[in-house]
Write a protein that holds these residues in place. Structure first.
Motif, PDB file in Angstrom:
ATOM      1  N   GLY A  35       0.098   5.909   8.928  1.00  0.00           N
ATOM      2  CA  GLY A  35      -0.160   7.345   8.822  1.00  0.00           C
ATOM      3  C   GLY A  35       0.119   7.836   7.407  1.00  0.00           C
ATOM      4  N   LEU A  36       1.239   7.387   6.830  1.00  0.00           N
ATOM      5  CA  LEU A  36       1.591   7.828   5.474  1.00  0.00           C
ATOM      6  C   LEU A  36       0.543   7.377   4.459  1.00  0.00           C
ATOM      7  N   VAL A  37       0.141   6.102   4.576  1.00  0.00           N
ATOM      8  CA  VAL A  37      -0.852   5.579   3.622  1.00  0.00           C
ATOM      9  C   VAL A  37      -2.162   6.364   3.752  1.00  0.00           C
ATOM     10  N   VAL A  38      -2.644   6.456   4.990  1.00  0.00           N
ATOM     11  CA  VAL A  38      -3.939   7.097   5.210  1.00  0.00           C
ATOM     12  C   VAL A  38      -3.906   8.554   4.735  1.00  0.00           C
ATOM     13  N   PHE A  39      -2.881   9.308   5.165  1.00  0.00           N
ATOM     14  CA  PHE A  39      -2.887  10.742   4.834  1.00  0.00           C
ATOM     15  C   PHE A  39      -2.552  11.025   3.364  1.00  0.00           C
ATOM     16  N   THR A  40      -1.797  10.116   2.731  1.00  0.00           N
ATOM     17  CA  THR A  40      -1.564  10.327   1.299  1.00  0.00           C
ATOM     18  C   THR A  40      -2.907  10.359   0.571  1.00  0.00           C
ATOM     19  N   PHE A  41      -3.755   9.366   0.857  1.00  0.00           N
ATOM     20  CA  PHE A  41      -5.045   9.317   0.178  1.00  0.00           C
ATOM     21  C   PHE A  41      -5.919  10.491   0.605  1.00  0.00           C
ATOM     22  N   VAL A  42      -5.837  10.810   1.888  1.00  0.00           N
ATOM     23  CA  VAL A  42      -6.665  11.918   2.390  1.00  0.00           C
ATOM     24  C   VAL A  42      -6.272  13.221   1.684  1.00  0.00           C
ATOM     25  N   PHE A  43      -4.975  13.490   1.569  1.00  0.00           N
ATOM     26  CA  PHE A  43      -4.540  14.736   0.911  1.00  0.00           C
ATOM     27  C   PHE A  43      -4.794  14.677  -0.596  1.00  0.00           C
ATOM     28  N   MET A  84       0.829  -1.219   0.000  1.00  0.00           N
ATOM     29  CA  MET A  84       0.000   0.000   0.000  1.00  0.00           C
ATOM     30  C   MET A  84       0.857   1.260   0.000  1.00  0.00           C
ATOM     31  N   LEU A  85       1.962   1.187   0.754  1.00  0.00           N
ATOM     32  CA  LEU A  85       2.838   2.353   0.811  1.00  0.00           C
ATOM     33  C   LEU A  85       3.440   2.619  -0.569  1.00  0.00           C
ATOM     34  N   ALA A  86       3.870   1.523  -1.229  1.00  0.00           N
ATOM     35  CA  ALA A  86       4.465   1.668  -2.558  1.00  0.00           C
ATOM     36  C   ALA A  86       3.434   2.300  -3.496  1.00  0.00           C
ATOM     37  N   TYR A  87       2.195   1.863  -3.376  1.00  0.00           N
ATOM     38  CA  TYR A  87       1.168   2.423  -4.251  1.00  0.00           C
ATOM     39  C   TYR A  87       0.929   3.899  -3.925  1.00  0.00           C
ATOM     40  N   SER A  88       0.949   4.229  -2.637  1.00  0.00           N
ATOM     41  CA  SER A  88       0.623   5.621  -2.293  1.00  0.00           C
ATOM     42  C   SER A  88       1.726   6.582  -2.762  1.00  0.00           C
TER      43      SER A  88
END
Ligand code: PFF
Length: 431
Positions: A250-258, A169-173
């Motif tokens: 946090g990185l995954v969630v906030f990447t999508f959020v932003f 997921m991180l790689a995708y974000s």
């Protein structure tokens, strides 16, 4: 122990609190409290398990033979773990529901997603009940197999799977370059003015919660560690993994959020079940795949933590009353199940109730994270710092830290840790 530590605290509480308390300033504070206080107290909890070698109550009795009745009470902080299990498994139940939803259709707008989640908790008693019951059965089944062939076996495949899913997921974000950069800035550039005394207590509560401290889980697991285990290195690894998973989440969630311009201050369920669920829906098919990966990783993280909450009391009942594991689990199960159902009932509109303006769920969460866990941590630190013999501790830790570090740890355990926790907790109560 890492399986117990890494859980919804990292996946749900951590990003939510970071979002609500100004991002990276909160992370800095969390790191300071984790290393300055939680680390020191964590080693103390390990030593109770290693030196006691059995369930929490009997370990305290064995280690304080002169005041055994009084100190055995400290073992009953394990009830806190049972209380947490009830509302925690309900959240895992919601996650389970979203795993299934991810295979079909996720809500397209935040209004729809909010309404869907709201309806799950306040109108769909049967669905909540079914999801909670499934998780309950899964967790109790694993614990019924014992530490080695149940809990350890589950952790050994679930934890690496969780990591792999997170890395994917991180790689995708990262492919959402702008969103990813904004998320990294949000998480890593500190804004110290956001830190208020309230935030300090919440960060401390989170540090204890996310390391499963103050409720006898660590002493219980430590009791079955092998003799040669390097306790300091293991503790550092657990803390490191715990923070890493929190930051990756946090990185995954906030990447999508932003990337999709959602609200960073949304609270727990809002962030995961509303903002993220909508974002996944907007991504089409890839979104469905990501949603399945995301909710399954939350499910894994949650289940490995939930099993650790049930084990201490089970171990105690088996030793105390010489009953079978199954019978012990039946008693505990009835108690946990009733509390869980009460949480569902308190949310369900026709039967909803509040206590002191808070839902039953929030009361259990507040009482355990902000009151029981810090008090448990003070009691355990006091016990190790003032009741246990310094020489026994040195024998336990001497191979893993030099004399000077040992002395610093011991000093901090006796004076800094209890005072710091007390000061922060009292401020909150008296303000
Ligand atoms: N550490 C777990 C998490 O971060 O989700 C929660 C937890 C597990 C709390 C075990 C308490 C406990 F006894």
């Amino acid at each position: 122990m890492a399986g117990s530590a890494v859980g919804l605290g990292n996946a749900w509480k951590f990003p939510t609190m970071v979002g609500n308390n100004g991002g990276s300033a909160f992370i800095v504070l969390y790191l300071l409290l984790t290393f300055g206080i939680a680390f020191v107290a964590f080693l103390a909890e390990l030593s109770i398990g290693r030196l006691g070698g059995t369930d929490p109550v009997h370990s305290f009795e064995k280690l304080a033979p002169k005041n055994k009745n009084r100190w055995s009470l400290a073992g009953f902080f394990m009830i806190g773990a049972i209380l947490i299990a009830s509302f925690y498994m309900l959240v895992i139940g919601w996650i389970l529901k979203y795993v299934f939803l991810s295979f079909s259709s996720l809500p397209n707008t935040t209004e729809e997603a909010g309404a869907m989640f709201g309806s799950l908790i306040s109108n769909e008693f049967f669905n909540s009940f079914l999801c909670f019951t499934s998780v309950f059965c899964m967790v109790f089944f694993v614990v019924s197999k014992g530490i080695k062939s149940g809990i350890e076996r589950l952790n050994v495949w679930m934890m690496p799977s969780l990591f792999i899913l997170l890395i994917v997921m991180l790689a995708y974000s990262v492919s959402y370059t702008d969103g990813f950069i904004q998320a990294a800035k949000f998480l890593f550039i500190p804004d110290l003015c956001k830190i208020t005394p309230d935030v300090v207590l919440s960060a401390l509560g989170l540090a204890f919660f996310s390391l499963s401290m103050g409720v006898c889980v660590i002493p219980t697991y430590a009791a079955s560690l092998s003799d040669g285990t390097n306790l300091v290195k293991s503790t550092l690894s657990i803390i490191f993994i715990n923070i890493l998973v929190g930051i990756m989440m946090g990185l995954v969630v906030f990447t999508f959020v932003f990337a999709y311009g959602a609200d960073t201050t949304q609270a727990g369920p809002g962030l995961i079940f509303v903002s993220l669920a909508t974002l996944f829906a907007k991504m089409g098919f890839v979104g469905n795949v990501l949603a399945v990966a995301f909710f399954i990783s939350l499910l894994f993280a949650g289940v490995t933590s939930a099993v650790s909450m049930i084990e201490p009391f089970t171990f105690y009942l088996i030793n105390k009353f010489k009953i079978s594991r199954k019978l012990a689990l039946t008693y505990i199960g009835v108690f946990v199940y009733i509390l869980g159902i009460l949480c569902i009932v308190s949310f369900y509109e026709p039967t909803s109730f509040t206590i002191l303006n808070k839902s039953f769920f929030d009361i259990l969460d507040y009482f355990t994270s902000n009151i029981l866990m810090p008090i448990g941590a003070i009691v355990f630190s006091y016990f190790v710092g003032f009741i246990l013999k310094k020489e026994s501790l040195y024998i336990l830790f001497g191979n893993f830290m030099n004399k000077l570090i040992f002395e610093c740890w011991y000093f901090s355990l006796r004076y800094i840790v209890p005072i710091a926790i007390l000061a922060i907790a009292l401020y909150q109560i008296l303000k």
